[in-house]
Design an enzyme around this catalytic site. Structure first.
Site, PDB file in Angstrom:
ATOM      1  N   CYS A  15      -6.045  -5.162  -7.378  1.00  0.00           N
ATOM      2  CA  CYS A  15      -6.552  -3.815  -7.078  1.00  0.00           C
ATOM      3  C   CYS A  15      -8.071  -3.899  -6.977  1.00  0.00           C
ATOM      4  O   CYS A  15      -8.612  -4.990  -6.724  1.00  0.00           O
ATOM      5  CB  CYS A  15      -6.091  -2.796  -8.124  1.00  0.00           C
ATOM      6  SG  CYS A  15      -6.672  -3.110  -9.806  1.00  0.00           S
ATOM      7  N   ASN A  18      -9.316  -4.102 -11.428  1.00  0.00           N
ATOM      8  CA  ASN A  18      -8.459  -4.884 -12.348  1.00  0.00           C
ATOM      9  C   ASN A  18      -8.475  -4.317 -13.771  1.00  0.00           C
ATOM     10  O   ASN A  18      -8.370  -5.048 -14.744  1.00  0.00           O
ATOM     11  CB  ASN A  18      -8.850  -6.377 -12.345  1.00  0.00           C
ATOM     12  CG  ASN A  18      -7.838  -7.306 -13.010  1.00  0.00           C
ATOM     13  OD1 ASN A  18      -8.223  -8.342 -13.534  1.00  0.00           O
ATOM     14  ND2 ASN A  18      -6.567  -6.968 -13.010  1.00  0.00           N
ATOM     15  N   CYS A  20      -6.936  -0.827 -14.057  1.00  0.00           N
ATOM     16  CA  CYS A  20      -5.909   0.234 -14.043  1.00  0.00           C
ATOM     17  C   CYS A  20      -4.614  -0.246 -13.372  1.00  0.00           C
ATOM     18  O   CYS A  20      -3.630  -0.541 -14.054  1.00  0.00           O
ATOM     19  CB  CYS A  20      -6.412   1.494 -13.353  1.00  0.00           C
ATOM     20  SG  CYS A  20      -7.856   2.248 -14.148  1.00  0.00           S
ATOM     21  N   ARG A  21      -4.600  -0.306 -12.043  1.00  0.00           N
ATOM     22  CA  ARG A  21      -3.332  -0.534 -11.340  1.00  0.00           C
ATOM     23  C   ARG A  21      -2.814  -1.955 -11.459  1.00  0.00           C
ATOM     24  O   ARG A  21      -1.626  -2.158 -11.788  1.00  0.00           O
ATOM     25  CB  ARG A  21      -3.483  -0.157  -9.859  1.00  0.00           C
ATOM     26  CG  ARG A  21      -3.705   1.332  -9.646  1.00  0.00           C
ATOM     27  CD  ARG A  21      -4.211   1.629  -8.251  1.00  0.00           C
ATOM     28  NE  ARG A  21      -5.543   1.095  -8.045  1.00  0.00           N
ATOM     29  CZ  ARG A  21      -6.188   1.072  -6.888  1.00  0.00           C
ATOM     30  NH1 ARG A  21      -5.583   1.547  -5.811  1.00  0.00           N
ATOM     31  NH2 ARG A  21      -7.402   0.594  -6.797  1.00  0.00           N
ATOM     32  N   SER A  22      -3.660  -2.959 -11.171  1.00  0.00           N
ATOM     33  CA  SER A  22      -3.108  -4.329 -11.180  1.00  0.00           C
ATOM     34  C   SER A  22      -2.757  -4.824 -12.582  1.00  0.00           C
ATOM     35  O   SER A  22      -1.749  -5.527 -12.740  1.00  0.00           O
ATOM     36  CB  SER A  22      -3.998  -5.315 -10.417  1.00  0.00           C
ATOM     37  OG  SER A  22      -5.267  -5.428 -10.973  1.00  0.00           O
ATOM     38  N   ASP A 132      -5.256   5.248  -6.593  1.00  0.00           N
ATOM     39  CA  ASP A 132      -6.227   4.871  -7.627  1.00  0.00           C
ATOM     40  C   ASP A 132      -6.339   6.020  -8.645  1.00  0.00           C
ATOM     41  O   ASP A 132      -6.737   7.128  -8.285  1.00  0.00           O
ATOM     42  CB  ASP A 132      -7.580   4.622  -6.937  1.00  0.00           C
ATOM     43  CG  ASP A 132      -8.625   4.101  -7.891  1.00  0.00           C
ATOM     44  OD1 ASP A 132      -8.420   4.182  -9.116  1.00  0.00           O
ATOM     45  OD2 ASP A 132      -9.655   3.616  -7.404  1.00  0.00           O
TER      46      ASP A 132
HETATM   47  P1  4NP Z   1      -8.232  -0.066 -10.446  1.00  0.00           P
HETATM   48  O1  4NP Z   1      -9.062   1.313 -10.704  1.00  0.00           O
HETATM   49  O2  4NP Z   1      -8.719  -0.588  -9.123  1.00  0.00           O
HETATM   50  O3  4NP Z   1      -6.826   0.404 -10.399  1.00  0.00           O
HETATM   51  O4  4NP Z   1      -8.551  -0.971 -11.615  1.00  0.00           O
HETATM   52  C1  4NP Z   1     -10.449   1.389 -10.675  1.00  0.00           C
HETATM   53  C2  4NP Z   1     -11.185   0.969 -11.752  1.00  0.00           C
HETATM   54  C3  4NP Z   1     -12.555   1.091 -11.731  1.00  0.00           C
HETATM   55  C4  4NP Z   1     -13.187   1.607 -10.620  1.00  0.00           C
HETATM   56  C5  4NP Z   1     -12.438   2.017  -9.535  1.00  0.00           C
HETATM   57  C6  4NP Z   1     -11.059   1.889  -9.548  1.00  0.00           C
HETATM   58  N1  4NP Z   1     -14.611   1.738 -10.610  1.00  0.00           N
HETATM   59  O5  4NP Z   1     -15.114   2.313  -9.642  1.00  0.00           O
HETATM   60  O6  4NP Z   1     -15.276   1.288 -11.524  1.00  0.00           O
END
Ligand code: 4NP
Length: 165
Positions: A15, A18, A20-22, A132
């Site tokens: 994702c 790294n 939340c989703r992955s 997201d």
């Molecule tokens: P992920 O979510 O891609 O599912 O881990 C996010 C985590 C952090 C951010 C964006 C999406 N960020 O902008 O810091």
């Protein structure tokens, strides 16, 4: 965690951050693989296309939503995707189209594995991307788990069929 000698299939969930989703996909699929007693055959990892959260634990909201469904994410730490991942992983599965395009831009022309959207494996859903949840409310984290559980079940069934486990 390093790859064990006889783990012949490797799956990388990707994702943006790294956190939340992955990692949710990593923890959910890890438990399904372990419940199927296939942890010695399938190596699992996750990473982000971005570098903001390197070495961070999963987001607390992801970890608690996962824990409520029986999945532990606490052992996971964020890392950024690397070019060598294309040498190691048979399946590189992106959470959304931005992640997929970033991966396609890095992908060697002779990559012989599968680079795809994770939700290509999901059944009976009309969306292709895992939304997201980072800037949204708690329900977004439950939606992530619903989608990830769905696609993980089908991915495991696909691997069991394809590799004759
Ligand atoms: P992920 O979510 O891609 O599912 O881990 C996010 C985590 C952090 C951010 C964006 C999406 N960020 O902008 O810091």
């Amino acid at each position: 965690m390093t790859k064990k000698k006889n783990q012949d299939i490797s799956v990388l969930f990707v994702c943006l951050g790294n956190i939340c989703r992955s990692p949710t996909a990593h923890g959910v699929f890890e438990k399904m693989v372990s419940d199927a007693q296939l942890e010695n055959r399938i190596y699992i990892d996750s990473c982000g296309t971005g570098d903001w959260h390197i070495d961070h634990a999963p987001d607390k909201r992801s970890a608690s939503a996962a824990k409520a469904r029986g999945y532990d994410l606490n052992h996971l730490r964020a890392r950024q995707v690397q070019h060598t991942d294309f040498n190691q992983f048979n399946y590189i599965l992106a959470m959304d189209n931005n992640n997929l395009s970033d991966l396609q831009a890095m992908c060697p022309s002779d990559y012989s594995g599968e680079l795809a959207l994770f939700l290509d494996y999901a059944q009976d859903v009309d969306i292709r991307e895992v939304p997201d949840p980072y800037y949204g409310g708690d329900s977004g984290f439950d939606t992530v788990i619903d989608l990830v559980e769905n696609a993980s079940q089908s991915l495991l069934a696909h691997l069991q069929k394809h590799y004759d486990f």
